[in-house]
Design a protein around this motif. Sequence first.
Motif, short mmCIF file in Angstrom:
data_model
loop_
_atom_site.label_atom_id
_atom_site.label_comp_id
_atom_site.label_asym_id
_atom_site.label_seq_id
_atom_site.Cartn_x
_atom_site.Cartn_y
_atom_site.Cartn_z
N LYS A 7 0.87 -1.35 0.11
CA LYS A 7 -0.01 -0.22 0.13
C LYS A 7 0.90 1.32 0.03
CE LYS A 7 -3.94 2.16 2.55
NZ LYS A 7 -4.89 1.80 3.52
N ASN A 8 2.08 1.35 0.50
CA ASN A 8 2.88 2.40 0.90
C ASN A 8 4.14 2.39 0.03
OD1 ASN A 8 1.48 3.67 3.04
ND2 ASN A 8 2.14 2.14 4.16
N TYR A 9 3.94 1.63 -1.15
CA TYR A 9 4.99 1.44 -2.17
C TYR A 9 4.62 2.27 -3.64
CZ TYR A 9 7.46 -2.21 0.25
OH TYR A 9 8.14 -3.05 1.00
N TYR A 10 5.50 3.30 -4.20
CA TYR A 10 5.00 3.67 -5.37
C TYR A 10 6.32 3.74 -6.29
CZ TYR A 10 1.62 6.04 -2.36
OH TYR A 10 0.82 6.13 -1.29
N LEU A 11 5.76 3.37 -7.70
CA LEU A 11 6.92 3.52 -8.55
C LEU A 11 6.60 4.46 -9.66
CD1 LEU A 11 8.57 1.61 -10.51
CD2 LEU A 11 6.30 0.92 -11.78
N GLY A 12 7.86 5.05 -9.87
CA GLY A 12 7.78 6.31 -10.65
C GLY A 12 8.99 6.74 -11.46
N THR A 13 9.16 7.59 -12.37
CA THR A 13 10.38 7.88 -13.20
C THR A 13 10.49 9.30 -13.18
OG1 THR A 13 8.80 8.56 -15.09
CG2 THR A 13 9.71 6.35 -14.88
#
Length: 97
Positions: A7-13
């Motif tokens: 829930k508290n993980y985010y994938l980005g660039t």
Amino acid sequence: MIPEKFKNYYLGTNNLFFPKYEFVVKLSFPRVFVRFIRTEGYYANFEKFFKSVAEVQYLDGIKPPEVEEQLILSEIWDFLTMVKSPTEDDFLSDNTP
């Protein structure tokens, strides 16, 4: 069902400064930012993912012991496997005891 721990993980660039990289931010303790080279199939093998890691920053400024850091990177890899999997069912069938 998606594991609650993600829930508290985010994938980005950040394509302006790091066009060949992606990152994961984990906001649960210990909070961490992990930047890695974007390569085809990096999530298919933990060793391949681990070799692609370019930067690990602990947002609270405290680096955990190496054993704990390996567990954190393993969880991040699990998260990426789920996010990048063709279907959620593929991840769950491979990771359910």
